[in-house]
Design an enzyme around this catalytic site. Sequence first.
Site, PDB file in Angstrom:
ATOM      1  N   ASN A 245     -28.208 -40.305 -62.503  1.00  0.00           N
ATOM      2  CA  ASN A 245     -27.780 -40.702 -61.159  1.00  0.00           C
ATOM      3  C   ASN A 245     -27.037 -39.540 -60.523  1.00  0.00           C
ATOM      4  O   ASN A 245     -26.045 -39.070 -61.076  1.00  0.00           O
ATOM      5  CB  ASN A 245     -26.850 -41.922 -61.231  1.00  0.00           C
ATOM      6  CG  ASN A 245     -27.585 -43.147 -61.726  1.00  0.00           C
ATOM      7  OD1 ASN A 245     -28.651 -43.478 -61.219  1.00  0.00           O
ATOM      8  ND2 ASN A 245     -27.052 -43.803 -62.743  1.00  0.00           N
TER       9      ASN A 245
ATOM     10  N   GLY B 193     -13.661 -43.487 -67.938  1.00  0.00           N
ATOM     11  CA  GLY B 193     -12.832 -43.197 -69.108  1.00  0.00           C
ATOM     12  C   GLY B 193     -13.530 -43.376 -70.437  1.00  0.00           C
ATOM     13  O   GLY B 193     -14.649 -43.871 -70.514  1.00  0.00           O
ATOM     14  N   GLU B 194     -12.847 -42.905 -71.485  1.00  0.00           N
ATOM     15  CA  GLU B 194     -13.357 -43.027 -72.851  1.00  0.00           C
ATOM     16  C   GLU B 194     -12.518 -44.100 -73.557  1.00  0.00           C
ATOM     17  O   GLU B 194     -11.350 -43.849 -73.908  1.00  0.00           O
ATOM     18  CB  GLU B 194     -13.253 -41.669 -73.563  1.00  0.00           C
ATOM     19  CG  GLU B 194     -13.470 -41.727 -75.055  1.00  0.00           C
ATOM     20  CD  GLU B 194     -14.733 -42.493 -75.491  1.00  0.00           C
ATOM     21  OE1 GLU B 194     -15.826 -42.222 -74.965  1.00  0.00           O
ATOM     22  OE2 GLU B 194     -14.601 -43.370 -76.350  1.00  0.00           O
TER      23      GLU B 194
ATOM     24  N   SER C   6     -18.644 -48.752 -74.959  1.00  0.00           N
ATOM     25  CA  SER C   6     -19.465 -47.542 -74.946  1.00  0.00           C
ATOM     26  C   SER C   6     -18.579 -46.326 -75.198  1.00  0.00           C
ATOM     27  O   SER C   6     -17.536 -46.167 -74.565  1.00  0.00           O
ATOM     28  CB  SER C   6     -20.162 -47.406 -73.591  1.00  0.00           C
ATOM     29  OG  SER C   6     -20.935 -46.230 -73.548  1.00  0.00           O
TER      30      SER C   6
ATOM     31  N   CYS D  28     -21.320 -36.128 -65.534  1.00  0.00           N
ATOM     32  CA  CYS D  28     -20.632 -37.372 -65.167  1.00  0.00           C
ATOM     33  C   CYS D  28     -19.591 -37.141 -64.075  1.00  0.00           C
ATOM     34  O   CYS D  28     -18.770 -36.226 -64.169  1.00  0.00           O
ATOM     35  CB  CYS D  28     -19.965 -37.964 -66.406  1.00  0.00           C
ATOM     36  SG  CYS D  28     -19.080 -39.493 -66.063  1.00  0.00           S
TER      37      CYS D  28
ATOM     38  N   SER E 262     -23.028 -42.921 -76.486  1.00  0.00           N
ATOM     39  CA  SER E 262     -23.677 -42.038 -75.524  1.00  0.00           C
ATOM     40  C   SER E 262     -24.175 -40.793 -76.250  1.00  0.00           C
ATOM     41  O   SER E 262     -23.386 -39.930 -76.607  1.00  0.00           O
ATOM     42  CB  SER E 262     -22.667 -41.662 -74.434  1.00  0.00           C
ATOM     43  OG  SER E 262     -22.346 -42.806 -73.681  1.00  0.00           O
ATOM     44  N   LEU E 263     -25.472 -40.719 -76.448  1.00  0.00           N
ATOM     45  CA  LEU E 263     -26.024 -39.661 -77.307  1.00  0.00           C
ATOM     46  C   LEU E 263     -26.495 -38.450 -76.491  1.00  0.00           C
ATOM     47  O   LEU E 263     -26.042 -37.344 -76.704  1.00  0.00           O
ATOM     48  CB  LEU E 263     -27.167 -40.253 -78.131  1.00  0.00           C
ATOM     49  CG  LEU E 263     -27.473 -39.570 -79.439  1.00  0.00           C
ATOM     50  CD1 LEU E 263     -26.287 -39.609 -80.383  1.00  0.00           C
ATOM     51  CD2 LEU E 263     -28.689 -40.222 -80.101  1.00  0.00           C
ATOM     52  N   HIS E 264     -27.445 -38.653 -75.631  1.00  0.00           N
ATOM     53  CA  HIS E 264     -27.897 -37.668 -74.630  1.00  0.00           C
ATOM     54  C   HIS E 264     -28.625 -36.442 -75.164  1.00  0.00           C
ATOM     55  O   HIS E 264     -29.095 -35.620 -74.387  1.00  0.00           O
ATOM     56  CB  HIS E 264     -26.744 -37.181 -73.741  1.00  0.00           C
ATOM     57  CG  HIS E 264     -25.927 -38.276 -73.167  1.00  0.00           C
ATOM     58  ND1 HIS E 264     -26.478 -39.348 -72.497  1.00  0.00           N
ATOM     59  CD2 HIS E 264     -24.593 -38.504 -73.178  1.00  0.00           C
ATOM     60  CE1 HIS E 264     -25.515 -40.169 -72.117  1.00  0.00           C
ATOM     61  NE2 HIS E 264     -24.377 -39.686 -72.528  1.00  0.00           N
TER      62      HIS E 264
ATOM     63  N   CYS F  95     -24.257 -45.845 -63.151  1.00  0.00           N
ATOM     64  CA  CYS F  95     -23.688 -45.117 -64.296  1.00  0.00           C
ATOM     65  C   CYS F  95     -23.362 -43.688 -63.906  1.00  0.00           C
ATOM     66  O   CYS F  95     -24.194 -42.987 -63.353  1.00  0.00           O
ATOM     67  CB  CYS F  95     -24.689 -45.029 -65.439  1.00  0.00           C
ATOM     68  SG  CYS F  95     -25.111 -46.597 -66.134  1.00  0.00           S
TER      69      CYS F  95
HETATM   70  N1  SAH Z   1     -16.914 -42.510 -72.096  1.00  0.00           N
HETATM   71  C1  SAH Z   1     -17.784 -43.594 -72.462  1.00  0.00           C
HETATM   72  C2  SAH Z   1     -17.828 -44.633 -71.407  1.00  0.00           C
HETATM   73  C3  SAH Z   1     -18.496 -44.206 -70.102  1.00  0.00           C
HETATM   74  S1  SAH Z   1     -19.970 -45.066 -70.075  1.00  0.00           S
HETATM   75  C4  SAH Z   1     -19.143 -43.047 -72.838  1.00  0.00           C
HETATM   76  O1  SAH Z   1     -19.353 -41.850 -72.705  1.00  0.00           O
HETATM   77  O2  SAH Z   1     -19.972 -43.797 -73.334  1.00  0.00           O
HETATM   78  C5  SAH Z   1     -20.882 -44.381 -68.861  1.00  0.00           C
HETATM   79  C6  SAH Z   1     -22.329 -44.181 -69.296  1.00  0.00           C
HETATM   80  O3  SAH Z   1     -23.017 -43.584 -68.204  1.00  0.00           O
HETATM   81  C7  SAH Z   1     -22.419 -43.223 -70.457  1.00  0.00           C
HETATM   82  O4  SAH Z   1     -23.507 -43.473 -71.276  1.00  0.00           O
HETATM   83  C8  SAH Z   1     -22.610 -41.934 -69.693  1.00  0.00           C
HETATM   84  O5  SAH Z   1     -23.095 -40.937 -70.490  1.00  0.00           O
HETATM   85  C9  SAH Z   1     -23.553 -42.351 -68.599  1.00  0.00           C
HETATM   86  N2  SAH Z   1     -23.551 -41.440 -67.464  1.00  0.00           N
HETATM   87  C10 SAH Z   1     -22.549 -40.629 -67.081  1.00  0.00           C
HETATM   88  N3  SAH Z   1     -22.908 -39.926 -65.995  1.00  0.00           N
HETATM   89  C11 SAH Z   1     -24.148 -40.302 -65.674  1.00  0.00           C
HETATM   90  C12 SAH Z   1     -25.033 -39.949 -64.613  1.00  0.00           C
HETATM   91  N4  SAH Z   1     -24.691 -39.072 -63.695  1.00  0.00           N
HETATM   92  N5  SAH Z   1     -26.233 -40.548 -64.585  1.00  0.00           N
HETATM   93  C13 SAH Z   1     -26.566 -41.478 -65.504  1.00  0.00           C
HETATM   94  N6  SAH Z   1     -25.772 -41.848 -66.510  1.00  0.00           N
HETATM   95  C14 SAH Z   1     -24.570 -41.268 -66.600  1.00  0.00           C
END
Ligand code: SAH
Length: 369
Positions: A307, A178-179, A210, A132, A232-234, A350
């Site tokens: 992204n 941010g979170e 989120s 991110c 945000s699981l991933h 995102c």
């Molecule tokens: N901190 C919170 C809010 C940020 S939301 C959270 O983690 O949910 C931003 C969303 O975009 C999250 O799901 C994050 O994981 C996703 N994200 C972050 N970087 C990204 C990237 N480079 N490509 C695609 N999604 C990404």
Amino acid sequence: MSGQNIMHAETTAAPPTNLMSLDRASMESLFDAMGEKRFHARQVLRWIYQRDATSFDQMTDLGKSLRARLGRDAGISPPEVVARRASNDGTRKWLLQLADGNRIETVFIPEAARGTLCVSSQAGCALGCTFCATARGGFHRNLSVDEIIGQVWLAKRELAAEAGAPRAVTNIVLMGMGEPLLNFDNVVAALRLMTDDCAFGLSRRRVTLSTAGLAPAIERLGALCPVSLAVSLHAPDDELRTQLVPLNKKYPLARLLAACRRYAGARRQITFEYTLLDGVNAAPEHARALARLLGDLPAKVNLIPFNPSPGIAYRRPPQDAIDRFRDILLGAGVFTATRKTRGDDIGAACGQLAGKVLVRQPRREARAQ
Ligand code: SAH
């Protein structure tokens, strides 16, 4: 002696209260404390959020002396727009300057039947998710209530000023920088303004928070202000998730999913975001493990193809791998959608929001807050 006292009184005089920092309950307390009627809070909220007033002179249903008093002791100060960008796909991004010089970003994503505003909750981010862009800039501070709700106020005003048929903000997602759950109290006050009939009046279903997975705060949110939740699981297992989302060490999957189950209760569906990273978490076995993990939850999966951002070494999987991942989940009965990439030509997609963080704090300290 007395001269010194006067000097002291002057330098410590309270700055005027920014009324955009108050949700309805706090504004009612303010009027109470002023010896005024509480219902003025509802009037003032409507003026600020529904009629875009920035001056008390406009508030013609308040008595003259109350208007004068508010003019002396209070203000209405939204953040300032310093740059506007529009993507080829219609996405808009605003760069906002805060009073202390930090800069944050807010994104509007128009679709046929709705307009979604993506709002930031912190200047920077302390969580350090490896893919991110916001994480790379480090953490500066929590946004205040007025800085969070001010993004909605500004977007609405900016959209109304555009030529052509005006677009409306019909949905809000706290998915910007941010979170949000690490800025809990301010975020909850802002959520209340988003959903208050006297302010933006959106239904709770149309406001989504989120989070990277702060389990105890998810539970508190469920009790206080149960808006739609996205997590945000991933990754489908702790080892991989801890590599991508360091917060997983503190709140591993079993703890996180227990909090989600409680949040979902009888009715609510939880969205799980899953950023697809080629060669990392996007293989068919990850999809099968994810389906097993979410098995009995009222879950919907939102796949986000990675992204790119400068300095981040992951890659987006090829389209056929993305489709295959989705099809495995669908085949296992998990609602799944692939998020369409929007605004990536202006760095608004995102994970691309970076803003400008003036002073960074070491991650360790920030996380301890
Ligand atoms: N901190 C919170 C809010 C940020 S939301 C959270 O983690 O949910 C931003 C969303 O975009 C999250 O799901 C994050 O994981 C996703 N994200 C972050 N970087 C990204 C990237 N480079 N490509 C695609 N999604 C990404």
